[in-house]
Design an enzyme around this catalytic site. Structure first.
Site, PDB file in Angstrom:
ATOM      1  N   ALA A 116       9.836  -8.060  33.824  1.00  0.00           N
ATOM      2  CA  ALA A 116       9.038  -9.173  34.335  1.00  0.00           C
ATOM      3  C   ALA A 116       8.930 -10.292  33.309  1.00  0.00           C
ATOM      4  CB  ALA A 116       7.649  -8.682  34.729  1.00  0.00           C
ATOM      5  N   GLY A 172      15.955   3.744  36.859  1.00  0.00           N
ATOM      6  CA  GLY A 172      17.125   4.134  37.642  1.00  0.00           C
ATOM      7  C   GLY A 172      17.843   2.951  38.249  1.00  0.00           C
ATOM      8  N   ARG A 226       6.853   9.342  48.088  1.00  0.00           N
ATOM      9  CA  ARG A 226       6.845  10.007  46.793  1.00  0.00           C
ATOM     10  C   ARG A 226       5.575  10.839  46.591  1.00  0.00           C
ATOM     11  NH1 ARG A 226       9.382   5.351  42.752  1.00  0.00           N
ATOM     12  NH2 ARG A 226      11.567   5.815  43.258  1.00  0.00           N
ATOM     13  N   HIS A 253       4.449   5.460  37.899  1.00  0.00           N
ATOM     14  CA  HIS A 253       4.082   4.051  38.101  1.00  0.00           C
ATOM     15  C   HIS A 253       2.570   3.961  38.304  1.00  0.00           C
ATOM     16  CE1 HIS A 253       5.571  -0.042  39.352  1.00  0.00           C
ATOM     17  NE2 HIS A 253       4.344  -0.114  39.850  1.00  0.00           N
ATOM     18  N   GLU A 309       4.322  -4.675  36.616  1.00  0.00           N
ATOM     19  CA  GLU A 309       3.452  -3.515  36.795  1.00  0.00           C
ATOM     20  C   GLU A 309       2.048  -3.717  36.251  1.00  0.00           C
ATOM     21  OE1 GLU A 309       3.605   1.344  36.064  1.00  0.00           O
ATOM     22  OE2 GLU A 309       5.377   0.122  35.633  1.00  0.00           O
TER      23      GLU A 309
END
Length: 606
Positions: A164, A196, A434, A543, A572
């Site tokens: 970011a 990833g 998830r 996360h 984030e």
């Protein structure tokens, strides 16, 4: 300049026992000290070439180290560390070790195990060379060095040099601003460089060529509902509508993506783009190439940690105070400050403080780099920024049992693999959210599972996973298992052979159209072609969806709902985009999209 008289020379002779006879009878000007010759230096090593070996992330790291009496002159490394990450870390450490003549080096962010392996191998070699190991481990900044405070003026100042922050730096410069970026770690990249790399975006060209139907509305609905409708609808809309334009922007900067899309874990739909370069190196390399081409206008300071935001009497953020290894740094920004420091996945204390969803997170490892400690959130909160949804912490079921990282994961995509527990039984829809998959995993024995794939995922032994690791190398290291039959694979991993066979057979029936017992809908190939592979996985913190509240223009909002002038945030470190659960592949869409927007808005002072 003071002159030395005969009388003073005599006094100095008596007091200091120093021969000043040359001074007698004449004025003597100050003279520079004679430079110290190598012969006068303290001997550090026994000259020669020595070898040191230690375990890295992907096997042994072997160093051949040459020294003279006073310094390290050459280091040659033989290793199999991850291309684009571990190998870069070793190159940087070689340069630092030679420059500083020291073992007191910082670990490279995102390549901790490679760094530790390198330093252990170097220590072994220098011990053989007769080096004083404890003395060599003293870092340069721990010795008595003169520090000097500095004040830097710029237009846009950015805290954090991950995805970011670097996206914001490039975007701000493209919109006419001079930029300073600070990063507390020794190198740039943050979590992005070890990711990833999957990037979700609706892409008519790539998806239609694969026969995939998709739409921005579908991406919006899956993102919003996939986060239990806790995400801010306006921010979700900005994300899904600007994801593909951000891919086009990255491509305009020289980044390359593969021609096909796939479904990354927890993405819910095949819209995940994969870069050509391994892991997240493609994003960081793309930004750094641009920054290096414009280094007169964009400055990056590593090993420099922001401590406090500076707020004017009118309530506008005008800069920040930081501490670097050479002293305190004050950065003044005439147009705007952007916080891009990432989440708090590596801060166990903060995880425990805010966790309301999971049984416990204290002993759960993380995929995050060690610098992801929530610094930006803490700084913003101190000036009354609104902090939202901090309890929304995402776990993955795909952690490495030893490290918690995503590395070593043998899945290539959602459609062609299954999960089985220690008895060989499936236990969840492997294409689900998830959080759903992780909670199901936590209910299994030892909270552990095996990922099962076959030749469809790895046509050859040198086929690599999403982390640029070949399946042969993973098998060789004992991180994956290979067999020509399911019975043999079951014996190798210690599960009941009949259970594993039944699990695979049921999956294959569903590929043919039978209803899946767990409601799974994402299929492609059967698991029916040897060799078969298995890899162990455990839950891991991945996360943190909570953080600083922002507007659609990435402006930071205070606790009363008012905009804090001069302050922006992206990545984030922000909260309220993903809600209770983030879709796989949406993080890099978020990081790059909102980073690009923040840079533009700050540069235009909008």
């Amino acid at each position: 300049m003071k002159k030395i008289t005969r009388k003073l020379a005599t006094a100095l002779l008596l007091v200091m026992a120093v021969t000043l006879s040359a001074c007698a009878g004449k004025d003597t000007p100050d003279t520079p000290e004679t430079p110290q010759t190598p012969a006068a230096e303290e001997k550090m090593f026994n000259p020669g070439t020595y070898e040191g070996v230690a375990k890295g992330f992907h096997g042994d790291i072997k160093l051949t180290v040459t020294v003279d009496e006073f310094k390290i002159t050459e280091i040659v490394a033989d290793h199999t560390e991850t291309e684009g990450l571990g190998d870069n870390a070793i190159e940087q450490l070689i340069a630092s070790a030679k420059e500083k003549n020291s073992l007191g080096l910082d670990l490279m962010s995102g390549a901790t195990y490679s760094s530790e392996g390198f330093l252990a191998a170097l220590e072994a070699a220098l011990l053989k060379a007769g080096g004083d190991i404890e003395k060599l481990k003293v870092k340069a900044d721990e010795t008595e060095t003169e520090k000097e405070d500095s004040v830097l003026d710029t237009e846009v100042a950015i805290i954090g040099a991950g995805g970011a922050g670097l996206a914001a730096a490039v975007s701000a410069h493209q919109n006419g601003a001079k930029v300073i970026v600070i990063e507390k770690m020794p190198n740039v990249g943050g979590n992005t460089i070890i990711s990833g790399s999957a990037f979700n975006a609706v892409d008519e060209k790539r998806q239609s060529a694969q026969g995939i139907e998709d739409s921005i509305e579908k991406h919006y609905t899956q993102t919003y509902e996939g986060g239990d409708k806790q995400g801010d609808p306006e921010l979700v809309r900005v994300l899904v509508e600007n994801a593909y334009p951000t891919i086009e922007w990255l491509e305009s900067l020289g980044m390359e993506f593969k021609d096909t899309v796939f479904t990354v874990l927890g993405a819910l739909w095949p819209r995940s783009h994969k870069p050509i370069e391994p892991l997240g190196t493609g994003y960081i390399n793309t930004y750094m190439n641009y920054i290096n081409e414009h280094k007169d206008d964009i400055q990056i300071l590593t090993e420099t940690e922001a401590k406090e935001l500076v707020v004017s009497a009118e309530g506008r953020v005008t800069g920040f105070l930081a501490e670097g290894n050479k002293g305190k740094v004050t950065v003044n920004a005439s147009k705007g400050v952007i916080i891009a420091t990432g989440g708090f996945g590596a801060n166990v204390e903060m995880r425990d403080q805010y966790n309301k969803i999971w049984p416990t997170l204290t002993d759960i490892k993380t995929t995050n780099h060690k610098g992801a400690t929530g610094d930006g959130i803490i700084m913003a909160e101190k000036i009354d920024a609104s902090i939202v949804q901090m309890e929304n912490i995402q776990l993955l079921p795909m952690g490495d049992p030893e490290t918690g990282s995503l590395s070593g994961n043998i899945e290539q995509g959602v459609e062609n693999r299954i999960f089985v527990n220690n008895k060989g039984n499936r236990f969840v829809d492997e294409g689900a959210r998830r959080d759903v998959m992780t909670k199901a995993l936590m209910q299994q024995e030892n909270s552990s599972m095996w990922v099962i794939v076959d030749q469809h995922s790895y046509p050859t032994g040198d086929t690599v996973n999403n982390f640029n690791e070949s399946i042969d190398s993973l098998v060789e290291q004992g991180r994956a298992f290979k067999a020509d039959t399911l019975e043999d694979l079951a014996k190798q991993i210690g599960v009941e052979p009949e259970n594993l066979k039944k699990s695979v057979e049921a999956f294959n029936d569903s590929v043919d159209g039978a209803k899946d017992e767990f409601g799974r809908t994402l299929f492609m190939e059967k698991i029916d072609t040897a060799p078969f592979y298995a890899g162990a996985r455990v839950p891991t913190v991945h996360h943190t969806m909570g953080g600083i509240k922002i507007t659609a223009e990435t402006r930071v909002v205070d606790k009363n709902g008012k905009i804090i002038e001069g302050l922006f945030a992206a990545g984030e470190v922000t909260g309220g985009i993903h809600g209770a659960n983030r879709l796989g592949g949406n993080a890099l869409a978020d990081v790059n999209t909102f980073g690009r927007i923040a840079g533009e808005k700050a540069a235009k002072n909008e």
